[in-house]
Design a protein around this motif. Structure first.
Motif, mmCIF file in Angstrom:
data_model
loop_
_atom_site.group_PDB
_atom_site.id
_atom_site.type_symbol
_atom_site.label_atom_id
_atom_site.label_comp_id
_atom_site.label_asym_id
_atom_site.label_seq_id
_atom_site.Cartn_x
_atom_site.Cartn_y
_atom_site.Cartn_z
ATOM 1 N N LEU A 34 -16.313 3.147 -20.352
ATOM 2 C CA LEU A 34 -17.048 4.393 -20.133
ATOM 3 C C LEU A 34 -16.420 5.533 -20.927
ATOM 4 O O LEU A 34 -17.120 6.292 -21.607
ATOM 5 C CB LEU A 34 -17.064 4.730 -18.643
ATOM 6 N N LEU A 73 -25.945 5.132 -20.709
ATOM 7 C CA LEU A 73 -24.571 4.715 -20.424
ATOM 8 C C LEU A 73 -24.513 3.249 -20.028
ATOM 9 O O LEU A 73 -23.586 2.531 -20.400
ATOM 10 C CB LEU A 73 -23.972 5.594 -19.319
ATOM 11 N N THR A 124 -22.351 0.611 -22.337
ATOM 12 C CA THR A 124 -21.125 0.062 -21.764
ATOM 13 C C THR A 124 -21.270 -1.361 -21.266
ATOM 14 O O THR A 124 -20.325 -2.144 -21.332
ATOM 15 C CB THR A 124 -20.626 0.932 -20.594
ATOM 16 N N ILE A 147 -23.142 4.146 -12.056
ATOM 17 C CA ILE A 147 -22.542 4.952 -13.112
ATOM 18 C C ILE A 147 -21.820 6.144 -12.504
ATOM 19 O O ILE A 147 -20.713 6.504 -12.918
ATOM 20 C CB ILE A 147 -23.622 5.422 -14.114
#
Length: 254
Positions: free
Chosen positions: A185, A202, A206, A218
């Motif tokens: 991250l 994201l 990731t 997240i």
């Protein structure tokens, strides 16, 4: 029980109280070239971890005595196991369980019943993030995937993020231990400074789309990361929230 012919192959520990699942996974993963151990409970898991290095733990959520969440916390409490992969196995589909698993440091989550090929793909995906590709892809037909870090070092606000070594050093020089998910991250944020990233982006950057895009997963990872890199996690200056959208990395890249 320890199964496998290649001594330097990645070592997988299966922790599940169902003997049939342990037997099925042990045989399948050993055939794929992994070294495999198994344990029916937390006590046996601790004994294995005390006597041998383990690269990844397949950890059932519901276990007699200590459950999977407690055992995941115990694994993450050991600095030497910060880069040990953890994949939670569960018969539950509750989002809360998934989020709590991420909060304690799990790298991935697989619901039962599962396909063996799915388990294999998840294992290789996690191992690729923490080990050289050659080690993470045993067997005659390794999957294609991203190459490991090329040694690039990203510096920001006195911090030093080494993508090749997968290390983070604080401005004072001390090493900050990050889980696999936290490192991925932070690396994603550092590669996209000043860009607002929503939660789906994201997830893509990731973990890939095999991971369910659940907003709170997240958020949990961001909260864990902030506790390690922000001087005041409640008032972050490096990873800021953008209400209704996602997050932005505001640090100056040197």
């Amino acid at each position: 029980m320890d199964v496998g012919k290649v001594a330097d192959a990645p070592h997988i520990l299966i922790v599940d109280d169902d003997a049939r699942i342990r037997q099925m996974l042990t045989g399948y993963l050993a055939d794929e070239g992994f070294r495999v151990s198994s344990a029916p409970n937390g006590t046996a898991m601790r004994q294995c971890l005390a006597h041998d290095e383990v690269d990844l733990v397949l950890l059932d959520l519901v276990l007699p005595g200590e459950d999977g969440l407690q055992l995941a916390r115990a694994i993450r409490a050991q600095p030497s196991m910060a880069n040990t992969g953890i994949i939670m196995l569960t018969g539950r589909s509750d989002v809360i369980d998934m989020v709590v698993g991420l909060e304690v440091g799990a790298d991935d989550y697989v619901a039962k019943p599962f396909h063996l090929r799915e388990i294999l793909a998840r294992i290789r995906s996690v191992l690729r993030r923490v080990q050289p590709a050659a080690l993470a892809e045993p067997g005659p037909n390794p999957p294609s995937g991203p190459a490991p870090g090329d040694g690039e070092i990203i510096r920001f606000e006195g911090w030093q993020l080494d993508l090749g070594r997968r290390e983070l050093k604080a401005p004072g020089g001390s090493e900050i231990v990050l889980t696999t998910g936290e490192f991925d991250l932070l690396a994603t944020f550092a590669k996209h400074p000043g860009r607002v990233l929503n939660r789906d982006q994201l997830m893509d950057l990731t973990r890939g789309r095999h991971w369910e895009a659940i907003d709170r997963s997240i958020d949990a990872q961001v909260a864990r990361l902030r506790r390690k890199i922000e001087s005041d996690p409640k008032h972050p200056t490096l990873v800021k929230s953008v209400r209704g959208v996602g997050y932005v990395f505001t640090a100056h890249i040197q």
